[in-house]
Design a protein around this motif. Sequence first.
Motif, mmCIF file in Angstrom:
data_model
loop_
_atom_site.group_PDB
_atom_site.id
_atom_site.type_symbol
_atom_site.label_atom_id
_atom_site.label_comp_id
_atom_site.label_asym_id
_atom_site.label_seq_id
_atom_site.Cartn_x
_atom_site.Cartn_y
_atom_site.Cartn_z
ATOM 1 N N GLY A 213 1.383 -26.439 -13.304
ATOM 2 C CA GLY A 213 0.013 -26.412 -13.797
ATOM 3 C C GLY A 213 -0.651 -25.060 -13.689
ATOM 4 N N SER A 214 0.091 -23.992 -13.918
ATOM 5 C CA SER A 214 -0.446 -22.652 -13.683
ATOM 6 C C SER A 214 -0.405 -21.810 -14.950
ATOM 7 C CB SER A 214 0.323 -21.956 -12.554
ATOM 8 O OG SER A 214 0.139 -22.649 -11.329
ATOM 9 N N THR A 215 -1.210 -20.751 -14.958
ATOM 10 C CA THR A 215 -1.340 -19.892 -16.129
ATOM 11 C C THR A 215 -1.311 -18.432 -15.718
ATOM 12 O OG1 THR A 215 -3.743 -19.942 -15.927
ATOM 13 C CG2 THR A 215 -2.755 -21.583 -17.362
ATOM 14 N N GLY A 216 -0.745 -17.599 -16.598
ATOM 15 C CA GLY A 216 -0.833 -16.151 -16.432
ATOM 16 C C GLY A 216 -0.136 -15.596 -15.212
ATOM 17 N N LEU A 217 0.911 -16.263 -14.702
ATOM 18 C CA LEU A 217 1.587 -15.776 -13.500
ATOM 19 C C LEU A 217 2.743 -14.845 -13.869
ATOM 20 C CD1 LEU A 217 1.817 -19.024 -11.316
ATOM 21 C CD2 LEU A 217 0.019 -17.272 -11.335
ATOM 22 N N ARG A 218 2.994 -13.878 -12.985
ATOM 23 C CA ARG A 218 4.119 -12.964 -13.149
ATOM 24 C C ARG A 218 4.897 -12.908 -11.845
ATOM 25 N NH1 ARG A 218 2.328 -13.839 -17.426
ATOM 26 N NH2 ARG A 218 1.618 -12.369 -19.037
ATOM 27 N N ASN A 219 6.170 -13.344 -11.900
ATOM 28 C CA ASN A 219 7.085 -13.240 -10.753
ATOM 29 C C ASN A 219 6.524 -13.939 -9.509
ATOM 30 O OD1 ASN A 219 8.868 -11.497 -12.306
ATOM 31 N ND2 ASN A 219 7.327 -9.906 -12.005
ATOM 32 N N LYS A 220 6.100 -15.191 -9.691
ATOM 33 C CA LYS A 220 5.544 -15.981 -8.595
ATOM 34 C C LYS A 220 6.380 -17.231 -8.355
ATOM 35 C CE LYS A 220 1.873 -13.276 -8.377
ATOM 36 N NZ LYS A 220 1.628 -12.364 -7.234
ATOM 37 N N SER A 221 6.245 -17.796 -7.162
ATOM 38 C CA SER A 221 6.928 -19.039 -6.819
ATOM 39 C C SER A 221 5.994 -19.930 -6.021
ATOM 40 C CB SER A 221 8.197 -18.760 -6.000
ATOM 41 O OG SER A 221 9.122 -17.997 -6.727
ATOM 42 N N TYR A 222 6.186 -21.244 -6.191
ATOM 43 C CA TYR A 222 5.446 -22.259 -5.439
ATOM 44 C C TYR A 222 3.931 -22.108 -5.634
ATOM 45 C CZ TYR A 222 10.063 -22.771 -3.474
ATOM 46 O OH TYR A 222 11.427 -22.943 -3.340
ATOM 47 N N TYR A 223 3.536 -22.026 -6.889
ATOM 48 C CA TYR A 223 2.112 -22.050 -7.245
ATOM 49 C C TYR A 223 1.771 -23.424 -7.802
ATOM 50 C CZ TYR A 223 0.413 -17.280 -6.610
ATOM 51 O OH TYR A 223 -0.035 -16.092 -6.062
ATOM 52 N N TRP A 224 0.634 -23.945 -7.360
ATOM 53 C CA TRP A 224 0.155 -25.243 -7.818
ATOM 54 C C TRP A 224 -1.262 -25.063 -8.347
ATOM 55 C CZ3 TRP A 224 2.852 -29.934 -7.617
ATOM 56 C CH2 TRP A 224 2.129 -31.081 -7.955
ATOM 57 N N LEU A 225 -1.441 -25.279 -9.651
ATOM 58 C CA LEU A 225 -2.738 -25.075 -10.289
ATOM 59 C C LEU A 225 -3.291 -23.696 -9.945
ATOM 60 C CD1 LEU A 225 -4.323 -28.603 -9.726
ATOM 61 C CD2 LEU A 225 -3.026 -27.808 -11.698
ATOM 62 N N ASN A 226 -2.418 -22.692 -10.047
ATOM 63 C CA ASN A 226 -2.735 -21.281 -9.813
ATOM 64 C C ASN A 226 -3.092 -20.958 -8.358
ATOM 65 O OD1 ASN A 226 -2.861 -21.152 -12.873
ATOM 66 N ND2 ASN A 226 -3.432 -19.063 -12.366
ATOM 67 N N GLN A 227 -2.676 -21.819 -7.429
ATOM 68 C CA GLN A 227 -2.893 -21.547 -6.010
ATOM 69 C C GLN A 227 -1.541 -21.488 -5.294
ATOM 70 O OE1 GLN A 227 -5.506 -24.587 -4.510
ATOM 71 N NE2 GLN A 227 -7.336 -23.622 -5.367
ATOM 72 N N GLN A 228 -1.389 -20.494 -4.414
ATOM 73 C CA GLN A 228 -0.144 -20.308 -3.675
ATOM 74 C C GLN A 228 0.017 -21.401 -2.622
ATOM 75 O OE1 GLN A 228 2.400 -17.337 -3.624
ATOM 76 N NE2 GLN A 228 3.297 -19.285 -2.949
ATOM 77 N N LEU A 229 1.216 -22.005 -2.580
ATOM 78 C CA LEU A 229 1.555 -22.983 -1.555
ATOM 79 C C LEU A 229 2.849 -22.563 -0.877
ATOM 80 C CD1 LEU A 229 0.992 -26.377 -3.451
ATOM 81 C CD2 LEU A 229 -0.650 -25.156 -2.028
ATOM 82 N N SER A 230 3.120 -23.163 0.259
ATOM 83 C CA SER A 230 4.437 -22.990 0.861
ATOM 84 C C SER A 230 5.428 -23.876 0.122
ATOM 85 C CB SER A 230 4.398 -23.388 2.333
ATOM 86 O OG SER A 230 4.198 -24.789 2.453
ATOM 87 N N LYS A 231 6.697 -23.647 0.345
ATOM 88 C CA LYS A 231 7.734 -24.450 -0.301
ATOM 89 C C LYS A 231 7.572 -25.918 0.065
ATOM 90 C CE LYS A 231 12.774 -24.873 -0.598
ATOM 91 N NZ LYS A 231 14.085 -24.294 -0.164
ATOM 92 N N GLU A 232 7.268 -26.186 1.332
ATOM 93 C CA GLU A 232 7.124 -27.558 1.799
ATOM 94 C C GLU A 232 5.889 -28.225 1.183
ATOM 95 O OE1 GLU A 232 9.751 -25.258 4.110
ATOM 96 O OE2 GLU A 232 7.599 -24.915 3.716
ATOM 97 N N GLU A 233 4.763 -27.480 1.135
ATOM 98 C CA GLU A 233 3.542 -28.030 0.540
ATOM 99 C C GLU A 233 3.748 -28.347 -0.946
ATOM 100 O OE1 GLU A 233 -0.141 -25.965 2.947
ATOM 101 O OE2 GLU A 233 1.028 -24.717 1.561
ATOM 102 N N TYR A 234 4.445 -27.455 -1.636
ATOM 103 C CA TYR A 234 4.683 -27.664 -3.065
ATOM 104 C C TYR A 234 5.495 -28.948 -3.284
ATOM 105 C CZ TYR A 234 6.152 -26.722 -7.876
ATOM 106 O OH TYR A 234 6.385 -26.814 -9.227
ATOM 107 N N ALA A 235 6.571 -29.120 -2.518
ATOM 108 C CA ALA A 235 7.414 -30.303 -2.656
ATOM 109 C C ALA A 235 6.641 -31.577 -2.335
ATOM 110 C CB ALA A 235 8.637 -30.180 -1.756
#
Length: 556
Positions: A213-235
């Motif tokens: 659910g994210s927009t305009g990201l470059r070389n990012k991982s584990y983003y949720w609705l354009n907010q950074q999460l940890s791997k565990e939080e994302y899962a």
Amino acid sequence: MNKETKTCQNCKNDFTIESEDFSFYEKIKVPPPTSCPGCRSQRRLAFRNEWNLYRRKCDATEKYVISMYAPQKPFPVYSTEAWYGDSWDPMQYGQKFDVNRPFLEQFRELSQHVPRCALANTKSVNSEYTNYAAENKNCYLCVSAMHNENCLYSYRIFNSRDSLDCLDLHKSEFCYECLQLKNSYQCFFCELGESLSDCWFCYDCRGCGNCFGSTGLRNKSYYWLNQQLSKEEYASRFRSLQRQPRWLEVAERQFHEVLARYPRRAARIIKSVNCTGDDIINSKNCKRCFHVDDVEDGGYILFGTKMKDFYDDNFDDESQRVYENMSGQTNYGVFFSAQVWYSRDVFYSDMCQNSSNLFGCVGLRNKHYCILNTQYSEEEYTRLVPRIIAHMNSLPFQDAGGRKYPYGEFFPIEFSPFGYNESVAEDYFPLEERQALERRYPWNDYKAEPPKAEAYSVPDSIEKVLNDVLQKAIISEVSGKPFRILKQELEFHRKFGIPLPRLTPFERHRERLQKLSPIKLYQRTCQKCGAEIVTPYAPDRPEIVYCEACYNAEVA
């Protein structure tokens, strides 16, 4: 010559011919057009049917085949094998030029007799239901598709595998409902992406993995609705989302809320110089072009790659010096024609290949110096063509709506072998049946028998779907039309936990087309800095639109 304002003979609106347009017309020795760019494009698009396929008999073998031509059409239709075979000769239908009748009238008569190839589909394996396609394996209902394997229900898909319901997909695998995506793996409901993996509902992201659910990201991982999460939080969030009833609708709603706040680029023009339009890549000196890559010195094209020195073209690749064409490939000097491939110096012709110096021909292969499918010597051809051009100007064809077609105009829509509602014109210039018939456009009212199967009620969760769905029919939530689920499709949905679709494949294709920007341009201002911009987003649309500089400052 300075620019000139004219009135379109079709829609009666004024349009402008610029000085650079006149320069092109003078170079190729054609008169300026009498219709506006929109009506010219509409007329060409009416000569291409992509998705409406029918079961009918091959008129050569009497065997049933899949065809883009409905069974009641007046001309013969041959299977691909029969059409390319040696058992018939298109020259046997040849006509001599008659000075007492409009030339286009004679061409139309010829086109009603020459057999047509059921599908534009070659060198493919187990991919009978693909059109304008080549070198595919185990593909079904894919259009404008090349070098793919195990793909279903997709449009303009190239060098991809194991993907369903995509539009403009390149070198990707295991993708679903993606739009304008390149070099990606296991992506779902993503748009305008490149080098993505394991992403859901992302827009204009590059080099990203595990984003939702994210927009305009470059070389990012584990983003949720354009907010950074940890791997565990994302899962954890993803598992929680999938437990909700009809969770895809929830995800889509959240994504659209993000999209509504995110600005759009005024026009997607990448690595290009002096270009107007949208979705233009690696191009130069192009005017009002849409969905093109590596094109130079031209204008008014919809879908093209590796083109040079062109005007008014649709669905063409690797061609030069072409004007008013529909569905071309590797041509030089082709004018007012449709489905001409690998040819040179061709005028007013249809469905011709590997030929040169043709005028008003249909279905020819490896032929030269022919008029109305009749063979001439080079000297005879050179003498007769100028006479025909003069004749077309002195006695132009007039269609049922009173529009005239002297030399320099593409075929009238009424010449199309397809109903208006079957053609690509309906996608970009939609008309109701009443409107089309008022304009004397052809309309196809053929209705195929719907699949006879017990109706299936689609559960919210794919885990609840049993194998009996393969023997039943799902009823579209929009049109009420029934459609079937294929085994390959069911396995894909189970593999990735995606609920089954509730719309027919064609309705899903139409929804994806609606997500593309319009093929019109408007003047408006950047909503951040106020700079003047040219964009396909009309001023009254709800999207936030930025100029290139302001947009680039927003991406993360």
